[in-house]
Write a protein that holds these residues in place. Sequence first.
Motif, PDB file in Angstrom:
ATOM      1  N   GLN A 318       0.926  -1.231  -0.089  1.00  0.00           N
ATOM      2  CA  GLN A 318       0.282   0.042   0.044  1.00  0.00           C
ATOM      3  C   GLN A 318       0.811   1.244   0.201  1.00  0.00           C
ATOM      4  O   GLN A 318       1.625   1.659   1.073  1.00  0.00           O
ATOM      5  CB  GLN A 318      -0.799   0.132   1.314  1.00  0.00           C
ATOM      6  N   HIS A 319       1.049   2.062  -1.138  1.00  0.00           N
ATOM      7  CA  HIS A 319       1.666   3.269  -1.302  1.00  0.00           C
ATOM      8  C   HIS A 319       0.571   4.350  -0.607  1.00  0.00           C
ATOM      9  O   HIS A 319      -0.258   4.143  -0.365  1.00  0.00           O
ATOM     10  CB  HIS A 319       1.943   3.512  -2.541  1.00  0.00           C
ATOM     11  N   ALA A 320       1.196   5.734  -0.769  1.00  0.00           N
ATOM     12  CA  ALA A 320       0.566   6.744  -0.182  1.00  0.00           C
ATOM     13  C   ALA A 320      -0.777   6.892  -0.696  1.00  0.00           C
ATOM     14  O   ALA A 320      -0.886   6.791  -1.836  1.00  0.00           O
ATOM     15  CB  ALA A 320       1.445   7.999  -0.258  1.00  0.00           C
ATOM     16  N   LEU A 321      -1.735   7.317   0.096  1.00  0.00           N
ATOM     17  CA  LEU A 321      -2.829   8.001  -0.388  1.00  0.00           C
ATOM     18  C   LEU A 321      -3.443   9.269   0.536  1.00  0.00           C
ATOM     19  O   LEU A 321      -2.794   9.528   1.546  1.00  0.00           O
ATOM     20  CB  LEU A 321      -4.191   6.989   0.372  1.00  0.00           C
ATOM     21  N   ARG A 322      -3.679  10.249  -0.415  1.00  0.00           N
ATOM     22  CA  ARG A 322      -3.962  11.699  -0.039  1.00  0.00           C
ATOM     23  C   ARG A 322      -5.489  11.928   0.334  1.00  0.00           C
ATOM     24  O   ARG A 322      -6.229  11.501  -0.271  1.00  0.00           O
ATOM     25  CB  ARG A 322      -3.583  12.708  -1.018  1.00  0.00           C
ATOM     26  N   ALA A 323      -5.513  12.001   1.612  1.00  0.00           N
ATOM     27  CA  ALA A 323      -6.957  12.328   2.337  1.00  0.00           C
ATOM     28  C   ALA A 323      -7.628  13.597   2.123  1.00  0.00           C
ATOM     29  O   ALA A 323      -7.801  14.426   3.000  1.00  0.00           O
ATOM     30  CB  ALA A 323      -7.013  11.885   3.751  1.00  0.00           C
ATOM     31  N   TYR A 324      -7.757  14.019   0.841  1.00  0.00           N
ATOM     32  CA  TYR A 324      -8.188  15.311   0.522  1.00  0.00           C
ATOM     33  C   TYR A 324      -9.839  15.539   0.478  1.00  0.00           C
ATOM     34  O   TYR A 324     -10.259  16.625   1.031  1.00  0.00           O
ATOM     35  CB  TYR A 324      -7.597  15.895  -0.710  1.00  0.00           C
TER      36      TYR A 324
END
Length: 493
Positions: A318-324
């Motif tokens: 799991q790579h980065a996820l941006r919680a925008y």
Amino acid sequence: MNTLLLGKGEQQVRLNLKYANRHGLIAGATGTGKTVSLMTLAEGFSRQGVPVFLTDIKGDISGLGVAGTPNDKLLKRAAEIGIVDYQTEANPVVCWDLAGEQGHPLRTTVSEMGPTLLGRILELNDTQSSILDIVFQLADDQGLLLLDLDDLRAMLNLVADERKDISAKYGLISAQSLAAIQRSVLGLERDGGKDFFGEPALQLEDLMRTNLQGRGIINLLAANKLILTPNLYSSFLLWLLSELFENLPEVGDLDKPKLVFFIDEAHLLFEGCPASLLKRIEQIMRLIRSKGVGVYFCSQFPDDIPNEILGQLGNRIQHALRAYTPRDQKAVKTAAETFVSNPKLVVSEVISQLAVGEALVSTLAEKGVPTMVERTLIAPPRCRMGPATTEELTAIRHQSPIGGKYDTLVNRESAYELLNQRHTEQTNGSGTAQPTTKAAEQGWFSELIFGNKRRQGLAETMSKQAARTVGNQLGKQILRGLLGGILGKSTRR
């Protein structure tokens, strides 16, 4: 123990090849390093003698076939992870392309695709799909091979011509639904489907090769054009998985997989997927591991994969996820819940903090138990992290162990040819030659003047009319004479 080095957290993180057939997931936002992780995995499997099949959506995975360029950054990362023998090298690659432009043509026949997946490609509704089932059954009953789209179109024309009789035997066929299928076939042909259907059809053993050094061949499907028709792309992948599932023998648990199958842009596989087909995918995923095949999905969000499938993916990167956005926040929560918790990590927070080239990794350990999630620095691949040039791809194709096996299209006798032959024989009256244009004109003129057994000609019509006219005048004169005699009046002349 056969393992594949993925990277390093507190210690080296490895994938146990014995459980590599328990499937996996590579997820993360755009630009976070998913492609590099995919290349590292594919290269690692190849080095362990495991053949690989993967789709190249953007063209940047083609660098697997070319040696990378060493630099200080790569060497530093390799040393940090503990790779003692790191050196750049190319991998054995075979390029495929449905259109045959960037690799060997990859084909199947209409019959092998079957009505269910073909109906999905054509975007048919339930009524139209049932008619397609009838078309396939009719072809089987009449011994007609469906190899390419010409064969399918010929069968649809046959059904249109004999619709009433076929409806009486197989079920009601509406002209409107039949016309809709014909239009869809035309659209598929325009979108490149004509190149996909035909012979020689793909033989699965050609995807499961190793080279002379024992390295697994990486089969690279150029999908930069194929992805423009998502239904064709997803249905092709489903067909290939179905073929592997139906044709490979049961092997149980092996020390390493016989084939690893990577599906990029995996969300396309499930978008608009009918419940019956989704159930079929779930069944394949549950059972195909016993055939020695591991399937790895690559997508941006974990929840792009249905829960029934997601629960079967034992190995996670799991790579980065941006919680925008709310959608992103939900995806972060879903991703965090799928990992075995690590008391040293707050997964829901770390996912948003990962740098490019970092990932949260959890794999299956002994007895298939998932390991605790670790923040991992992903190992660099040894190949080029970027696309191969056109010249390099041409050289790779010339060195292919497949040779020219699939490069020349074969068009053998099938439904199209047999139905055309049948129509010609019926038109010609079982071999009787049609009259020439001049003879036909003479025959038409003769029938017009003299008539035939069914209708009278102009000559006969005119003679009968003249006779009726003369008879009427003579009859009138006789009648007037008789009446004059009776009444005692003379007839005027």
